[in-house]
Design an enzyme around this catalytic site. Structure first.
Site, PDB file in Angstrom:
ATOM      1  N   ASP A  48      53.486  29.883  28.421  1.00 40.43           N
ATOM      2  CA  ASP A  48      52.613  31.056  28.456  1.00 40.43           C
ATOM      3  C   ASP A  48      52.920  31.922  29.668  1.00 40.43           C
ATOM      4  O   ASP A  48      53.246  31.416  30.757  1.00 40.43           O
ATOM      5  CB  ASP A  48      51.146  30.635  28.496  1.00 40.43           C
ATOM      6  CG  ASP A  48      50.639  30.161  27.139  1.00 40.43           C
ATOM      7  OD1 ASP A  48      51.399  30.254  26.153  1.00 40.43           O
ATOM      8  OD2 ASP A  48      49.488  29.692  27.070  1.00 40.43           O
ATOM      9  N   ASP A 108      58.801  37.919  68.674  1.00 40.90           N
ATOM     10  CA  ASP A 108      60.031  38.619  69.072  1.00 40.90           C
ATOM     11  C   ASP A 108      61.244  37.701  68.984  1.00 40.90           C
ATOM     12  O   ASP A 108      62.100  37.690  69.876  1.00 40.90           O
ATOM     13  CB  ASP A 108      59.901  39.148  70.506  1.00 40.90           C
ATOM     14  CG  ASP A 108      58.677  40.019  70.705  1.00 40.90           C
ATOM     15  OD1 ASP A 108      58.219  40.623  69.727  1.00 40.90           O
ATOM     16  OD2 ASP A 108      58.164  40.080  71.840  1.00 40.90           O
ATOM     17  N   ASP A 134      48.329  22.505  24.401  1.00 46.68           N
ATOM     18  CA  ASP A 134      48.009  23.929  24.367  1.00 46.68           C
ATOM     19  C   ASP A 134      49.313  24.699  24.157  1.00 46.68           C
ATOM     20  O   ASP A 134      50.020  24.452  23.190  1.00 46.68           O
ATOM     21  CB  ASP A 134      47.292  24.331  25.657  1.00 46.68           C
ATOM     22  CG  ASP A 134      46.649  25.714  25.570  1.00 46.68           C
ATOM     23  OD1 ASP A 134      46.544  26.260  24.458  1.00 46.68           O
ATOM     24  OD2 ASP A 134      46.258  26.248  26.617  1.00 46.68           O
ATOM     25  N   ASP A 184      49.630  23.601  29.499  1.00 48.66           N
ATOM     26  CA  ASP A 184      50.857  24.178  28.958  1.00 48.66           C
ATOM     27  C   ASP A 184      52.048  23.439  29.564  1.00 48.66           C
ATOM     28  O   ASP A 184      51.995  23.004  30.720  1.00 48.66           O
ATOM     29  CB  ASP A 184      50.989  25.659  29.324  1.00 48.66           C
ATOM     30  CG  ASP A 184      49.865  26.510  28.758  1.00 48.66           C
ATOM     31  OD1 ASP A 184      49.335  26.151  27.695  1.00 48.66           O
ATOM     32  OD2 ASP A 184      49.527  27.531  29.388  1.00 48.66           O
TER      33      ASP A 184
END
Length: 756
Positions: free
Chosen positions: A584, A199, A580, A541
């Site tokens: 992505d 609260d 890689d 990546d």
């Protein structure tokens, strides 16, 4: 639970601040009174400065508080209007006004306990009061003393404004109230921070919280209940209680363990029907699916608790979450809460400073899929204490913190930071990450096809050592970006080298003006079963957006730096690939805009969707991505390769390279709309590649400067034919430039260091 019968307000005992024992100066005739704990001002305590303001004051008085912590209960009475209490610094955390009484704390005079109202560190009853650039705190120690109400501020004055103020506590932090049940008091909280657990915003006042950060602290509750944000006791005759507007409700509590609130029948009132509206705000994962609940016999459905156009992982629409209609929302504008009979309008007229730095900029309206709904604002709402400038890897990791903490942050990257360094800044090599006896030479000897064969993937001790080495490297170079973060480079030389940036299951993220380079894998896996001849597969990546929503990637430069795959040797007759993807977007990510980025010197660039199984990550209605004004220079493939998503590709400029395969991959279930792009040095029949897709809309594109029907060019050279209608038309974009202009504009303006 809060006591229903609140104690009568008592006279507060003033406790002197820790400061030299100096005599207070006489009241100043000046309209500015300075408070300094070291005695260098007019007074050493805030209460003394308030006392120096005459009763019935009729002119503006500024009480300027210098940096420090002032421990004292303070009362600003109703007969002293027009006071501004201002911290002498833009950072509110440096001016702390605190006390440590709880409701159950015994009073020093032995007359009982403080009670909820009496526990307040500050009681502010004056009308036309302003507070700015400081912290109100109740420093009661719950861990030592047990749970109890402990109020930081109790407000009862009308026309009060709080800007850039922090309210710190646990239960009942901010008591926004009125003098009585038959009166109203309007209070405007702008760019504020409020934290607590139970609260912690409660009372009978009419209060507007605008562009605030409201943080629910985790109570560690075993029953899965980590508290309640609001407990409004608005009288039924008052249509306006609490509005939380365009704010961020954040927490480090576990998912689905916090309530938005419950209606409080203050003092057993039979006429209190709390009114709370959470409007156009970002809600974190902490909120329950049924976020409103009863209190003290008052059914929450009998109160006036609602939401409107919220977003974030904690936002939802269901039978337990009443939503305003558009017509109802027009009757609950922010101005309506504050206007009253006198036309008070601080929402529109209250002066504020502006911050035009990159970190405060947000995605423009309609700028691609990331503009869907409430758009993408990143950390633009960050408070001063959550704005960081970093120049080392350790500083960057510390600033990012726990990704589960979704407090808005702005992180400025200064200069180049290399992930492949230790805590002292010394360079690390692949040997630094190798464990369990791994070496490349041993790996090559063990899995040479002449020894291992070509019909099974590597296994055994050396493969396990490779995985363990990779895990060690990943732990060191991977950084995770959480929700409500802006990560932005300063100047033209900001760079992140060798980092793997992961934006995973986050919402509302901006990454801009960074060179992100050479995210290489020291431990790629050999897979002799991958294709006819086998392949080396890397796993990092530069940037991976995984399961995230509302992400804006703008004016970044992504490449392999001085370590391209073309410089790598070949093993087992296949290129030793250490990179890689560049960028992505996978695993159900959604509402992403890629704009004005420069991507170069790489093979597999951008994958949108990482599996042909659309149900695995629920991707059939996700992966909505916009790519515009990107410079794809000398790349191999996947610019992008798309599965399932409605992807708008417009105004991008492409150039070919030695290892070029294709530009746009039309994958399973994809719905690509390619519009007004330009391709140079690329054969028209190679622009598109069909990868289980069936159709693409392609219009107004140029190849070698000539208008070209990309679908017709593909179909003339390949079977089966590709359809020419993706089945949708984009609506979220700003302006489509003629394709013939891209050759000049995109290379000149795309990438890091080009923002203007």
């Amino acid at each position: 639970m809060r006591l229903l019968t609140l104690p009568t307000v008592i006279a507060l005992t003033v406790v002197a601040a820790a400061a030299p024992a100096l005599a207070e100066t006489a009241p100043s005739r000046s309209s500015t009174i300075v408070v300094a704990a070291d005695g260098s001002g007019d007074h050493t305590t805030v209460q003394a400065a308030v006392d120096a303001v005459p009763a019935g004051n009729t002119r503006p008085v500024t009480i300027k508080v210098r940096e420090g912590t002032y421990k004292q209960q303070v009362v600003i009475p109703a007969d002293k209007p027009y006071i501004s209490l201002v911290g002498d610094t833009a950072d509110p955390s440096k001016v702390v006004l605190t006390f440590d009484a709880a409701a159950k704390t015994p009073k020093p005079d032995g007359s009982g306990t403080y009670g909820t109202s009496g526990s307040a560190s500050y009681v502010i009853s004056a009308p036309d009061f302003t507070a700015r650039n400081l912290t109100f705190e109740n420093s009661y120690d719950e861990a030592a003393g047990g749970g109890s109400q402990a109020v930081a501020v109790r407000t009862t004055g009308d026309r009060q404004v709080y800007e850039n103020v922090r309210f710190i506590g646990n239960q009942d932090t901010l008591y926004a109230n009125t003098p009585s049940a038959t009166t109203t008091a309007r209070q405007y909280f702008r760019n504020c921070y409020v934290e607590g657990d139970v609260d912690f915003i409660f009372g009978r006042a009419t209060a507007l919280f605008h562009n605030c950060v409201i943080k629910s602290l985790s109570r560690g509750a075993a029953d899965g209940n980590n508290g309640y944000v609001t407990a409004a006791s608005t009288e039924i005759t008052n249509p306006y209680g609490f509005m939380i507007y365009r704010s961020h409700l954040v927490s480090d509590a576990p998912a689905k363990t916090v309530h938005l609130g419950r209606p409080w029948p203050a003092g057993g009132s039979a006429t209190a029907r709390g009114q709370v509206l959470i409007r156009e705000s970002w809600l974190g994962q902490q909120f329950k699916d049924a976020p409103w609940t009863d209190m003290s016999g008052l059914n929450w459905r009998e109160a006036r608790l609602a939401e409107y156009l919220n977003r974030g992982p904690g936002a939802a629409v269901n039978g337990d979450r009443p939503q305003l209609t558009r017509e109802q929302a027009r009757q609950h504008d922010p101005e309506d809460y504050l206007r009253g009979a006198d036309g008070w309008d601080p929402f529109r007229s209250f002066p504020t400073g502006s911050d035009n730095r990159l970190g405060r900029q947000v995605l423009p309206e309609n700028d691609g899929w990331a503009a869907e709904g409430a758009g993408t604002t990143g950390g633009s709402a960050a408070r001063p204490e959550n704005v960081y400038t970093v120049s080392t890897a350790a500083q960057l990791r510390a600033a990012l913190g726990n990704p589960a903490d979704n407090t808005p942050k702005i992180i400025y990257v200064k200069g180049a930071i290399d992930a492949d360094t230790d805590a002292a800044g010394n360079p690390l090599t692949c040997d630094s990450y190798a464990v369990n006896g791994y070496s490349l030479q041993a790996y090559l000897a063990a899995y040479d096809p002449a020894v291992w064969g070509r019909d099974r993937v590597p296994s055994g001790p050396l493969e396990e050592a490779r995985k363990a080495s990779y895990d060690k490297m990943a732990q060191h170079v991977t950084i995770n970006v959480g929700s409500n973060v802006t990560l932005v480079g300063l100047g033209s030389d900001a760079a992140l080298k060798s980092f793997g940036i992961r934006i995973t299951n986050a919402d509302n993220v901006i990454v801009r003006n960074l060179t992100i380079t050479d995210t290489s894998d020291c431990f790629p896996q050999w897979d002799p079963t991958d294709g006819d001849e086998g392949n080396w597969n890397a796993s990092f990546d530069n940037v991976e957006v995984s399961g995230a929503t509302h992400v804006w990637l703008d004016h970044n430069t992504l490449n392999d730096g001085d370590n391209p795959d073309s410089n790598q040797p070949s093993y087992f007759g296949r290129p030793y690939q250490v990179h890689d993807g560049l960028l992505d977007i996978v695993r159900g990510a959604n509402h992403v805009t890629m704009s004005w980025n420069h991507l170069s010197g790489h093979d597999k660039v951008t994958l949108i969707g990482n599996t042909d199984n659309g149900t695995r990550y629920g991707e059939t209605d996700k992966l909505k991505v916009t790519l515009h004004h990107n410079f794809f220079e000398g790349l191999g493939q996947r610019t992008p390769r798309v599965r399932f998503g409605q992807v708008h590709i417009y105004n991008n400029y492409y150039t070919g390279g030695d290892n070029y395969l294709y530009s746009i991959g039309v994958g399973a279930g994809s719905q690509v709309y390619a519009q007004s792009n330009a391709f140079d040095g690329i054969p028209a029949e190679k622009v598109l590649s069909v990868l289980k897709g069936t159709a693409i809309t392609a219009r107004d594109n140029l190849v070698g400067g000539a208008p070209t029907d990309l679908v017709a060019a593909h179909n003339a050279a390949h079977d089966p034919d590709l359809g020419a209608d993706a089945g949708w038309t984009p609506t979220l974009f700003t302006r489509i430039d003629p394709a013939h202009t891209l050759r000049g504009t995109v290379p000149a303006r795309a990438g890091a260091g080009r923002l203007r």
